[in-house]
Write a protein that holds these residues in place. Structure first.
Motif, PDB file in Angstrom:
ATOM      1  N   PRO A  90       0.804  -1.226   0.000  1.00 22.76           N
ATOM      2  CA  PRO A  90       0.000   0.000   0.000  1.00 22.76           C
ATOM      3  C   PRO A  90       0.831   1.268   0.000  1.00 22.76           C
ATOM      4  O   PRO A  90       0.531   2.225  -0.716  1.00 22.76           O
ATOM      5  N   GLY A  91       1.892   1.305   0.843  1.00 21.52           N
ATOM      6  CA  GLY A  91       2.647   2.542   0.943  1.00 21.52           C
ATOM      7  C   GLY A  91       4.083   2.340   1.366  1.00 21.52           C
ATOM      8  O   GLY A  91       4.444   1.316   1.963  1.00 21.52           O
ATOM      9  N   GLY A 133       7.130  10.425   0.686  1.00 21.50           N
ATOM     10  CA  GLY A 133       6.209   9.342   0.984  1.00 21.50           C
ATOM     11  C   GLY A 133       5.418   8.983  -0.253  1.00 21.50           C
ATOM     12  O   GLY A 133       5.101   9.852  -1.083  1.00 21.50           O
ATOM     13  N   TYR A 134       5.093   7.697  -0.386  1.00 22.84           N
ATOM     14  CA  TYR A 134       4.375   7.212  -1.559  1.00 22.84           C
ATOM     15  C   TYR A 134       3.251   6.275  -1.126  1.00 22.84           C
ATOM     16  O   TYR A 134       3.454   5.427  -0.245  1.00 22.84           O
ATOM     17  N   GLY A 135       2.102   6.406  -1.738  1.00 22.51           N
ATOM     18  CA  GLY A 135       1.032   5.463  -1.488  1.00 22.51           C
ATOM     19  C   GLY A 135       0.268   5.740  -0.209  1.00 22.51           C
ATOM     20  O   GLY A 135       0.211   6.867   0.298  1.00 22.51           O
ATOM     21  N   ILE A 136      -0.289   4.654   0.354  1.00 22.46           N
ATOM     22  CA  ILE A 136      -1.275   4.736   1.428  1.00 22.46           C
ATOM     23  C   ILE A 136      -0.693   4.257   2.748  1.00 22.46           C
ATOM     24  O   ILE A 136      -0.164   3.150   2.848  1.00 22.46           O
ATOM     25  N   THR A 190      -5.445   7.699   3.798  1.00 22.95           N
ATOM     26  CA  THR A 190      -4.392   8.415   4.507  1.00 22.95           C
ATOM     27  C   THR A 190      -3.070   8.206   3.779  1.00 22.95           C
ATOM     28  O   THR A 190      -2.603   7.074   3.636  1.00 22.95           O
ATOM     29  N   PRO A 191      -2.429   9.272   3.312  1.00 22.95           N
ATOM     30  CA  PRO A 191      -1.211   9.109   2.517  1.00 22.95           C
ATOM     31  C   PRO A 191       0.025   8.891   3.388  1.00 22.95           C
ATOM     32  O   PRO A 191       0.075   9.309   4.548  1.00 22.95           O
ATOM     33  N   VAL A 192       1.013   8.237   2.823  1.00 19.57           N
ATOM     34  CA  VAL A 192       2.323   8.145   3.460  1.00 19.57           C
ATOM     35  C   VAL A 192       3.052   9.465   3.241  1.00 19.57           C
ATOM     36  O   VAL A 192       3.052  10.013   2.144  1.00 19.57           O
ATOM     37  N   THR A 193       3.674   9.972   4.289  1.00 12.81           N
ATOM     38  CA  THR A 193       4.536  11.146   4.203  1.00 12.81           C
ATOM     39  C   THR A 193       5.902  10.769   4.772  1.00 12.81           C
ATOM     40  O   THR A 193       6.048   9.700   5.397  1.00 12.81           O
TER      41      THR A 193
END
Length: 516
Positions: A30-31, A46-49, A55-58
């Motif tokens: 997911p992320g 950050g990429y994905g979930i 909620t995004p990855v940071t």
């Protein structure tokens, strides 16, 4: 003449972003959060979930960092070894039994008396993983000591210092040594002696602390129906509960983000502290020669130091460690000569490590200017590992029982007669019940650190295959298979069951559980 200064460009550009998303989709992750340290520069994205639905990855997202923790444990131990004024009894050659005498007892008397601190941190004690043995929801106050006291019941599979055998439990033993001689919780020592000096404010040693942090804590996922050609259907992801870290301790308890790990990586490469020059030398000194992997892209001998793997890639020495927890994966690799490091944290078990290796070495190859046609195919490498696991599962009878009578023998007892609770002093309990809907024996070991659900497939006579489905490592999408057998007494009652949980014990090796 005015010299033109060309600005340094981030390697985490738009092309790389597309490459990341393709890779995450391929490996059903997911992320992922990624940081690159290159000289004086640090980049992070950050990429994905982080958690579904959106909620995004940071770069600040927290992930379980797994076995990358081991480098911190080794560093704290190195500090104790160096401090001869306060801890003169703690030396690399000190037998562990001298420091935690009542607790550190192994199945072999010689090993008990001679295994040293150095041995525990370099995977050469003779004790294999035995990862399915421990757990049972222990508290922080009791977990480490209880796990160390269980070592006496676990079979060794090699003479001390003769074979590399990765063993999380020995890093738990090292944690117990540290906490015993200092009187302090390892998490507090790490915070005071390493994380605070490096301004690592988002690094934690307990799930509870990570949960109340201001940073988002990613959710972990598995994709049990793994197929590289799958359409990456979001509905197929299974959320996996955050695991307790009390029992893992110095083997894998760190929760962090890539921003903090970039600070750690920079301090290691530049040797700027808080560790001393003597400690840096100690933790990176090769201790155990590693078996060669002819399929990997590395040259020369590789070795395990103290919490790090080291080897040579394209003429440059690297220090690296992966991390794997239930539904999380980590990758940290350093090239000190290049002052270059890559950190990757993802939120699946097994597959995020596959994706991380591919992405890490893409960045490394870009740094080194390796032509595309000369780059190693990490997808093919990792797919081969998964294909072998799939083949082992699909042909488990052939692998585990190559010589069977023809025709096969029926079970001695009705399946219901094998049910009951069986115990082993190191592997705890195994409660077997009959799933009447499918007429199959099952056992749920949800209380262990690496929880699993077993199903027993009859093979011949009292021989079975135990197929394990769990949330960690490759077992998240390819079941782990163990040989299993029952022993029936003269009274016609099943007296014990043996399961081949530990692969290092060989095809005939069993952990024997006695009927209660």
């Amino acid at each position: 003449m005015v010299q033109r200064i060309i600005p340094v460009q981030s390697p985490l550009n738009a092309d790389f972003e597309n490459f990341v998303h393709e890779t995450l989709q391929k490996w059903h992750v997911p992320g992922m959060s990624i940081a690159v340290v290159d000289g004086e520069h640090t980049w992070a994205e950050g990429y994905g979930i982080s958690s579904f639905p959106s909620t995004p990855v940071t770069p600040s997202t927290l992930f379980f960092a797994g076995s990358t923790t081991k480098a911190f444990t080794a560093a704290i131990m190195a500090q104790l070894v160096e401090d001869n004024k306060t801890y003169p009894q703690v030396q690399w050659k000190t037998p562990v039994n001298q420091l935690i005498r009542d607790d550190f007892v192994l199945a072999d008397e010689y090993a008990t008396q001679h295994i040293t601190i150095e041995d525990t941190l370099s995977h050469r004690t003779g004790l294999p993983r035995h990862d399915q043995s421990y757990g049972n929801n222990l508290s922080r106050e009791t977990a480490v000591r209880e796990l160390v006291r269980s070592l006496r019941y676990l079979p060794l599979t090699a003479e001390p210092r003769t074979k590399f055998q990765y063993c999380n439990l020995m890093f738990v033993a090292a944690s117990h040594v540290i906490q015993t001689v200092t009187g302090k919780w390892l998490g507090d020592l790490l915070s005071r002696q390493i994380w605070k000096p490096l301004d690592m404010k988002a690094t934690f040693f307990s799930l509870e602390d990570a949960q109340v942090a201001k940073e988002d804590l990613a959710r972990g996922y598995s994709y049990p129906l793994f197929d590289e050609d799958d359409d990456n259907d979001e509905t197929k992801y299974k959320e996996v509960g955050w695991m307790s870290l009390n029992e893992i301790s110095g083997a894998g308890s760190v929760v962090t983000n890539v921003l903090d790990y970039a600070k750690w990586a920079r301090s290691l490469m530049y040797k700027t502290g808080p560790l001393s020059s003597e400690t840096y030398k100690a933790i990176w000194e090769p201790r155990t020669v590693m078996p060669a992997d002819p399929d990997a892209p590395f040259t020369g001998p590789s070795a395990y130091t103290l919490g790090w793997w080291t080897g040579v890639y394209k003429g440059y020495q690297y220090y690296e460690h992966t991390g794997g927890m239930n539904a999380f994966g980590a990758e940290l690799i350093l090239f000190p000569e290049l002052k270059y490091s890559v950190i990757l944290l993802g939120n699946t078990a097994g597959t995020s490590n596959c994706a991380a290796k591919k992405l890490a070495f893409h960045l490394i190859d870009e740094k080194l200017g390796i032509p595309a046609e000369k780059r190693f195919d990490w997808d093919q490498y990792n797919k081969a590992i998964i294909d072998r696991a799939k083949e082992r599962d699909q042909n488990s009878i052939k692998h585990l029982y190559p010589s069977l009578p023809s025709p096969r023998l029926p079970a001695i007892l009705p399946l219901s007669a094998y049910t009951g609770t069986y115990t082993h002093p190191g592997y705890q309990t195994l409660t077997i019940y009959l799933d009447q809907a499918e007429n199959i024996l099952r056992a749920d070991r949800t209380y262990t650190t690496w929880s699993e659900s077993l199903s027993f497939e009859h093979v011949s006579g009292d021989y079975f295959i135990a197929r394990s489905v769990h949330d960690g490592d490759l077992g998240a999408f390819v079941p782990t298979v163990y040989p299993a057998e029952f022993v029936v007494g003269v009274d016609g009652i099943s007296q014990k069951v043996g399961v081949g949980f530990e692969e290092e014990m060989g095809k005939e090796g069993r952990i024997w559980f006695e009927r209660v």
